[in-house]
Design a protein around this motif. Structure first.
Motif, mmCIF file in Angstrom:
data_model
loop_
_atom_site.group_PDB
_atom_site.id
_atom_site.type_symbol
_atom_site.label_atom_id
_atom_site.label_comp_id
_atom_site.label_asym_id
_atom_site.label_seq_id
_atom_site.Cartn_x
_atom_site.Cartn_y
_atom_site.Cartn_z
ATOM 1 N N UNK A 87 -19.739 -17.676 -7.625
ATOM 2 C CA UNK A 87 -20.597 -17.833 -6.407
ATOM 3 C C UNK A 87 -19.785 -18.838 -5.344
ATOM 4 N N UNK A 88 -19.053 -20.074 -6.240
ATOM 5 C CA UNK A 88 -18.530 -21.063 -5.448
ATOM 6 C C UNK A 88 -17.083 -20.250 -4.784
ATOM 7 N N UNK A 89 -16.563 -19.319 -5.454
ATOM 8 C CA UNK A 89 -15.441 -18.628 -5.019
ATOM 9 C C UNK A 89 -15.812 -17.837 -3.794
ATOM 10 N N UNK A 113 -36.247 -20.871 -9.890
ATOM 11 C CA UNK A 113 -35.641 -22.077 -9.459
ATOM 12 C C UNK A 113 -34.314 -22.358 -9.661
ATOM 13 N N UNK A 114 -33.962 -21.985 -11.148
ATOM 14 C CA UNK A 114 -32.603 -22.005 -11.466
ATOM 15 C C UNK A 114 -31.658 -21.248 -10.723
ATOM 16 N N UNK A 115 -31.988 -20.076 -9.990
ATOM 17 C CA UNK A 115 -30.923 -19.550 -9.215
ATOM 18 C C UNK A 115 -30.749 -19.966 -7.991
ATOM 19 N N UNK A 116 -31.793 -20.619 -7.600
ATOM 20 C CA UNK A 116 -31.702 -21.245 -6.072
ATOM 21 C C UNK A 116 -30.851 -22.536 -6.377
ATOM 22 N N UNK A 117 -31.005 -23.342 -7.536
ATOM 23 C CA UNK A 117 -30.254 -24.310 -7.798
ATOM 24 C C UNK A 117 -28.516 -24.057 -8.256
ATOM 25 N N UNK A 118 -28.713 -22.855 -8.766
ATOM 26 C CA UNK A 118 -27.050 -22.368 -8.986
ATOM 27 C C UNK A 118 -26.493 -22.288 -7.464
ATOM 28 N N UNK A 119 -27.064 -21.678 -6.357
ATOM 29 C CA UNK A 119 -26.593 -21.707 -4.998
ATOM 30 C C UNK A 119 -26.357 -23.041 -4.520
ATOM 31 N N UNK A 120 -27.081 -23.894 -4.684
ATOM 32 C CA UNK A 120 -26.990 -25.269 -4.301
ATOM 33 C C UNK A 120 -25.873 -25.857 -4.832
ATOM 34 N N UNK A 124 -22.211 -27.048 -3.210
ATOM 35 C CA UNK A 124 -21.636 -28.628 -3.275
ATOM 36 C C UNK A 124 -20.220 -28.256 -3.892
ATOM 37 N N UNK A 125 -19.988 -27.470 -5.053
ATOM 38 C CA UNK A 125 -18.566 -27.209 -5.118
ATOM 39 C C UNK A 125 -17.593 -26.555 -4.160
ATOM 40 N N UNK A 126 -18.280 -25.998 -3.288
ATOM 41 C CA UNK A 126 -17.177 -25.350 -2.036
ATOM 42 C C UNK A 126 -17.201 -26.288 -0.920
ATOM 43 N N UNK A 127 -17.902 -27.568 -1.018
ATOM 44 C CA UNK A 127 -17.796 -28.365 0.129
ATOM 45 C C UNK A 127 -18.474 -28.287 1.233
#
Length: 141
Positions: A87-89, A113-120, A124-127
């Motif tokens: 997802x970050x890539x 909730x965990x899947x939404x937290x993964x997106x957030x 963050x990792x993608x800037x």
């Protein structure tokens, strides 16, 4: 004829400072409560004006859909893997060439909730710093 006084007969003067300190503390408290504080560091600033419609036209959005089963789609393209790294890539590729894009998270009501937290976390990792959530109006209105 010189007159000499004996030191033993005369007492040394003594000043009691405790009542003096008490009075000063009361005056200090009174001054602190009645003083008006003004801000000397304020500056008179005239802000520049901007056209709100032009600013909205320049805003770039990256839409991430989160399905009820935890699958992701970035800008309409389904991701093969549902990991944070994938997802970050995908977010980094979608944000290439854009200045400060806005990430819109469109999550299903049944998504975890965990899947939404993964997106957030991927954002963050993608800037990506500007994140918002999409909602819809209830059908009865």
């Amino acid at each position: 004829m010189a007159i000499r006084f004996k030191r033993r007969d005369r007492e040394d003067p003594e000043i009691n400072l405790i009542p003096f300190i008490d009075v000063l503390l009361v005056v200090l408290i009174f001054l602190m409560l009645t003083a008006t504080f003004s801000r000397y560091t304020q500056l008179q600033v005239r802000l520049p004006e901007a056209d709100a419609d032009a600013a909205q036209a320049q805003a770039r959005e990256i839409v991430v859909e989160v399905g009820p089963d935890g699958r992701y789609a970035v800008s309409g393209q389904m991701l093969a893997a549902s990991s944070v790294q994938a997802l970050t890539l995908a977010l980094q590729q979608a944000a290439e060439g854009q200045t400060e894009p806005t990430l819109v998270i469109n999550a299903d009501a049944a998504a975890t909730h965990q899947s939404v937290i993964h997106v957030m976390e991927a954002a963050r990792n993608a800037g990506l710093q500007h994140i918002t959530f999409a909602t819809q109006q209830p059908r009865g209105r």
